[in-house]
Structures are given as C-alpha cells and as structure tokens.
Enzyme design. Structure first.
Site, short mmCIF file in Angstrom:
data_model
loop_
_atom_site.label_atom_id
_atom_site.label_comp_id
_atom_site.label_asym_id
_atom_site.label_seq_id
_atom_site.Cartn_x
_atom_site.Cartn_y
_atom_site.Cartn_z
N HIS A 233 0.78 -1.24 0.00
CA HIS A 233 0.00 0.00 0.00
C HIS A 233 0.81 1.29 0.00
O HIS A 233 0.75 2.09 0.93
CB HIS A 233 -1.09 0.00 1.08
CG HIS A 233 -0.70 -0.39 2.50
ND1 HIS A 233 0.41 0.10 3.13
CD2 HIS A 233 -1.31 -1.20 3.39
CE1 HIS A 233 0.46 -0.39 4.36
NE2 HIS A 233 -0.57 -1.19 4.53
N ASP A 305 -5.68 -4.63 -0.02
CA ASP A 305 -5.82 -4.34 1.41
C ASP A 305 -7.30 -4.32 1.83
O ASP A 305 -7.78 -3.37 2.44
CB ASP A 305 -5.13 -3.01 1.79
CG ASP A 305 -5.02 -2.85 3.30
OD1 ASP A 305 -5.40 -3.79 4.04
OD2 ASP A 305 -4.57 -1.79 3.76
N PHE A 323 -9.32 2.01 10.93
CA PHE A 323 -8.83 2.26 9.58
C PHE A 323 -9.21 1.10 8.66
O PHE A 323 -9.05 -0.06 9.04
CB PHE A 323 -7.30 2.36 9.59
CG PHE A 323 -6.75 3.54 10.33
CD1 PHE A 323 -6.50 4.74 9.67
CD2 PHE A 323 -6.44 3.46 11.69
CE1 PHE A 323 -5.96 5.83 10.35
CE2 PHE A 323 -5.91 4.55 12.38
CZ PHE A 323 -5.67 5.73 11.71
N GLY A 324 -9.66 1.37 7.44
CA GLY A 324 -9.83 0.27 6.49
C GLY A 324 -11.04 0.42 5.59
O GLY A 324 -12.03 1.07 5.94
O1 DOR Z 1 -6.51 0.57 6.63
C1 DOR Z 1 -5.96 -0.40 7.10
N1 DOR Z 1 -6.64 -1.40 7.69
N2 DOR Z 1 -4.63 -0.46 7.05
C2 DOR Z 1 -3.93 -1.42 7.68
O2 DOR Z 1 -2.73 -1.41 7.60
C3 DOR Z 1 -4.62 -2.47 8.49
C4 DOR Z 1 -6.01 -2.63 8.04
C5 DOR Z 1 -6.86 -3.43 8.99
O3 DOR Z 1 -6.41 -4.44 9.52
O4 DOR Z 1 -8.02 -3.05 9.20
ZN ZN Z 2 -1.11 -2.26 6.18
#
Ligand code: DOR
Ligand code: ZN
Length: 434
Positions: A233, A305, A323-324
């Site tokens: 990423h 990701d 985050f994600g």
């Molecule tokens: O946005 C993200 N979510 N970045 C990461 O490095 C980990 C991931 C997660 O595990 O949710």
């Molecule tokens: Zn990551």
C-alpha cells in the site's frame, strides 16, 4: 470433477504480454489444452465470447479476520467475496486475534481453508511475536506449517536491529516480507494525511515521512542483507521515487490499493470514516505519482488491502473509527477504472500485475500462467458491461466501503479454482456447476 471447456474467449497471456482468441480445456484441476477449435462433448461449456480469460487473480493483501473477529469477516465469507471478486488466491494478513505468530494457528487456517474449498488462502505469518515488534517469531516453524510470507501488517516494525536480524534469519527459510511501513513516532495519533484536509478538519495528521522514512530504512536493510521484500500500500510520490532508485540496485517490489488510486484526502470530507484508511489517502499529486509508478512498472503488483470492519465501529466518531476499506469484490473493476479507463495500462498489463507478478513474488510456479499443465486457476472478466456497486450485495461482511453506486466496467464473470467453477455470472456456485 467434471471437465470445463471455455469457448471463444480472448485469452490473456500476461507472461508473454499478448491476447489471443483461444479455447481452454480444464481437466483434473489442471489446464489440459489451450488452442483454437477445441471440442469436448463431455465438458461443461462456458461461452466466453466478448470476455477476457486469463490466469486467476492473486491478492497479496487481504484481511479475513479469522481467528477472533469472525463476525466481521471469516474464511468462509472472505472466500466467497474473493471468488466473486475474481480472486483465485489471497494472502491473509496475520493481524488477527490472536495474531498468526505460531504454527498451530497456521495449520488451523489451512485446514479451514481446505474445508471451505472455494479459493486458495495463503496465510502470512507474523514478523514479530504478537505483532508487538519486540521478538522475532519462529520462521522455521511458521514456514513448515505453511506460511507463504511474513508481515506485521497494520504496524511497521519499529526496531531496526530486530528487522535487520529478521531479514537475515528469514532467508534460511526462503520467506519473503510484505511490509507495512509506518514510523509510529511520526504517525502517532494521526488520523488523516498531513495537508489541507487535516488543517480544515482539525484532525491529527499522519505525515508522509512516517511511511517514507521507514521504507528508506528498510530498503537499506534489504540491500545489505539480501532479503526479499515487498512494500504494500504505497501512498506517496517519494515512495515511488525511492523504489525506482533501489530497483536499479536490487529486486524489490511494491503494490498500490484501488482506493489510493481513486480517492484523495478530499474524499474524507465527503465520506468521513468510510475513507479512513492506513496509510491515509493523500493528495492528487501523490496519486498521479502512484499511477506513473504503475505505468512504468515500478509498482508491479496490485493488492487491495481488503479491510472489513463492522458499520457500528465505522460509525463511531472519526477518531474512534478503525482504519480500512472493504473492497475484495470490486477491486478489479476499481483498478480497471483507475488504470485502464484512464489509459495508463491495458488489460494484459493489469493481468500481469494481478496474477503473473504476485505469483512470481510468492514463488507459486504453477500459478499466474495459463498453459498446459499449470493449475486451472482461471479468472474470466467481462470488460464491456457497466454495473453499479451495491455494497448491500457484498458477500463480504465488511460493508465499510465508500464506492457505493459507482458505475464500473470490468467485472469478473467466472472464477475457476483448481479446475472447479466457484463463481459463475457473478454469483457463487453453491452446488455443481453443470
Ligand atoms: O486501513 C488499514 N486497515 N490499514 C492497515 O494497515 C490495516 C487494516 C486493517 O487491519 O483493518
Ligand atoms: Zn497495512
């Protein structure tokens, strides 16, 4: 298992960089024949006219949340999402609860994946025990149990000496690294990219140097040790430059997500925590540099990701939300939008970055190539039908996705794994295909 005959498709050969009209016969889990005018009355036919047929897509970066957070995603829901997304193989990240840092957990994942039997799941093992960055995991035992790579994804390894030793130790077991780069001293408490949006919203910023400085350090460590490393990423222009420079000296690879190619920090204004990811979405200039990196081949792999999170968590305040972005089912059409529609690369090059190159990096010699005798992991894509993203239709439990209602081209139509049809015309094949 019944034979499958894929007729009249446009076959993509990423390793040779060409497209050719051909039929493909699949038998006993392998590609039995590739050529023109193949007939076989015993085989299940697939009409692939106007469709692209190529080696199965391999996603190097997926979070399946099992063990520990099965309600958020698990190997079953994640496998179905992957199959729908055209992915025949995924690498599952070890930041689970508990983290995948010992051979028992690896064996458990592989057993579950086999039981489910939809796609290939290749577990990555932790670089450090508990992902705590303090002590190396047992790479020999992890490898023996079946891990394909090492990663502390979600965190950067802060201790340089530890990683320096890990880079040396892992070579005894021929294990590559998938590196999440983040200097936690620099990123501490940050939520969005440094820049105008952080200023506007008064949010704590994650500076570009948080990723860049750790990546620079690890490029030097890899150069000095000879470790096989892949940076996942990428988000900044300088990261692309660093990579370009080091690629003149050693083999090293990187990937970019669809969201870093399609969204910028400004999308945080509209989407709030749906657009909260790590690394953070950055500026349009960074995005242009990432696209240039893909075009030049400096970024040779595309990995999504896929990071499912429950909506309850994502609807907490921005600071508390995780985050994600969940994207496994739509990664391919998203990449097609970012890269093909914009004329940056063509379908053959996209296939190379989604299949051939990740197979090469992982050492999967029977995947990433469509020829007689190779694994019958095949993805068939419809490049010409436009469809809207409907997050409520996701097989994935992760509905955290800012791409709702985007109108996209290039949806996977069929997914064949080990000679078995697992997804047809956009839906999971629940029983026998024919
Ligand atoms: O946005 C993200 N979510 N970045 C990461 O490095 C980990 C991931 C997660 O595990 O949710
Ligand atoms: Zn990551």
């Amino acid at each position: 298992m019944k034979k499958i005959l894929i007729k009249k498709g446009t076959v993509v050969f990423p390793q040779r960089g060409v497209l050719q009209d051909a039929d493909i016969l699949v038998e006993d889990g392998l590609v039995a024949r590739v050529g023109k005018g193949i007939e076989d009355t015993q085989a299940c036919p697939v009409n692939a006219s106007n469709l692209l047929v190529g080696p199965g897509f391999i996603n190097l970066h997926v979070h399946l949340r099992e063990p520990g957070r099965e309600t958020e995603e698990n190997l079953w829901t994640g496998s179905r999402a992957a199959a729908r997304g055209g992915f025949t193989s995924v690498v599952s990240m070890p930041n689970t609860h508990p983290p995948i840092d010992n051979p028992l957990l690896v064996r458990y994942l592989l057993l579950r994946a086999k039981e489910i039997g939809l796609i290939n799941i290749f577990p990555a093992g932790a670089i450090t025990v508990g992902l705590e960055g303090k002590e190396m995991a047992e790479y020999g035992l992890l490898k023996e149990a079946g891990v394909i790579a090492l990663s502390d994804d979600g965190r950067g390894v802060q201790d340089a000496r530890l990683l320096y030793l890990a880079f040396q130790y892992a070579q005894y077991f021929n294990l590559p690294f998938i590196l999440h780069e983040e200097d936690e001293g620099l990123s501490r408490g940050g939520e969005v990219s440094e820049g105008k949006v952080a200023a506007l919203l008064g949010k704590r910023a994650i500076p570009r140097v948080a990723e860049e400085s750790l990546m620079a350090r690890d490029l030097v460590l890899a150069f000095r040790t000879g470790a096989r490393v892949h940076f996942t990423h990428l988000s900044t222009a300088l990261q692309v430059e660093l990579l370009r420079w080091f690629q003149k000296k050693m083999p090293v690879s990187a990937d970019v997500t669809p969201h870093h190619l399609l969204l910028t920090e400004e999308d945080v204004l509209q989407w709030g925590s749906e657009a909260k990811v790590k690394p953070p979405l950055r500026s349009l200039e960074d995005q242009k540099a990432l696209k240039e990196g893909v075009k030049e081949g400096v970024i040779s792999i595309l990995a999504s990701d896929h990071a499912p999170h429950p909506l309850e968590d994502k609807s907490l305040s921005f600071s508390e939300a995780p985050f994600g972005i969940s994207n496994l089912e739509i990664a391919v059409p998203l990449y097609a939008k970012a890269l093909i529609e914009e004329g940056i690369i063509n379908w053959v090059e996209l296939w190379e970055k989604l299949s051939y190159n990740p197979a090469l990096f992982l050492g999967l010699n029977n995947k990433g190539i469509l020829e007689e005798g190779k694994d019958a992991d095949i993805t068939i894509v419809d490049p010409g039908t436009r469809k809207k993203v409907k997050v409520s239709d996701f097989e994935s439990r992760g509905k955290n996705c800012p791409f709702e209602n985007w109108s996209l081209l290039g949806w996977p139509a069929y997914t064949i794994v080990g000679g078995r049809m697992v997804m047809a015309e956009g839906s999971i094949v629940e029983d026998e295909f024919c």
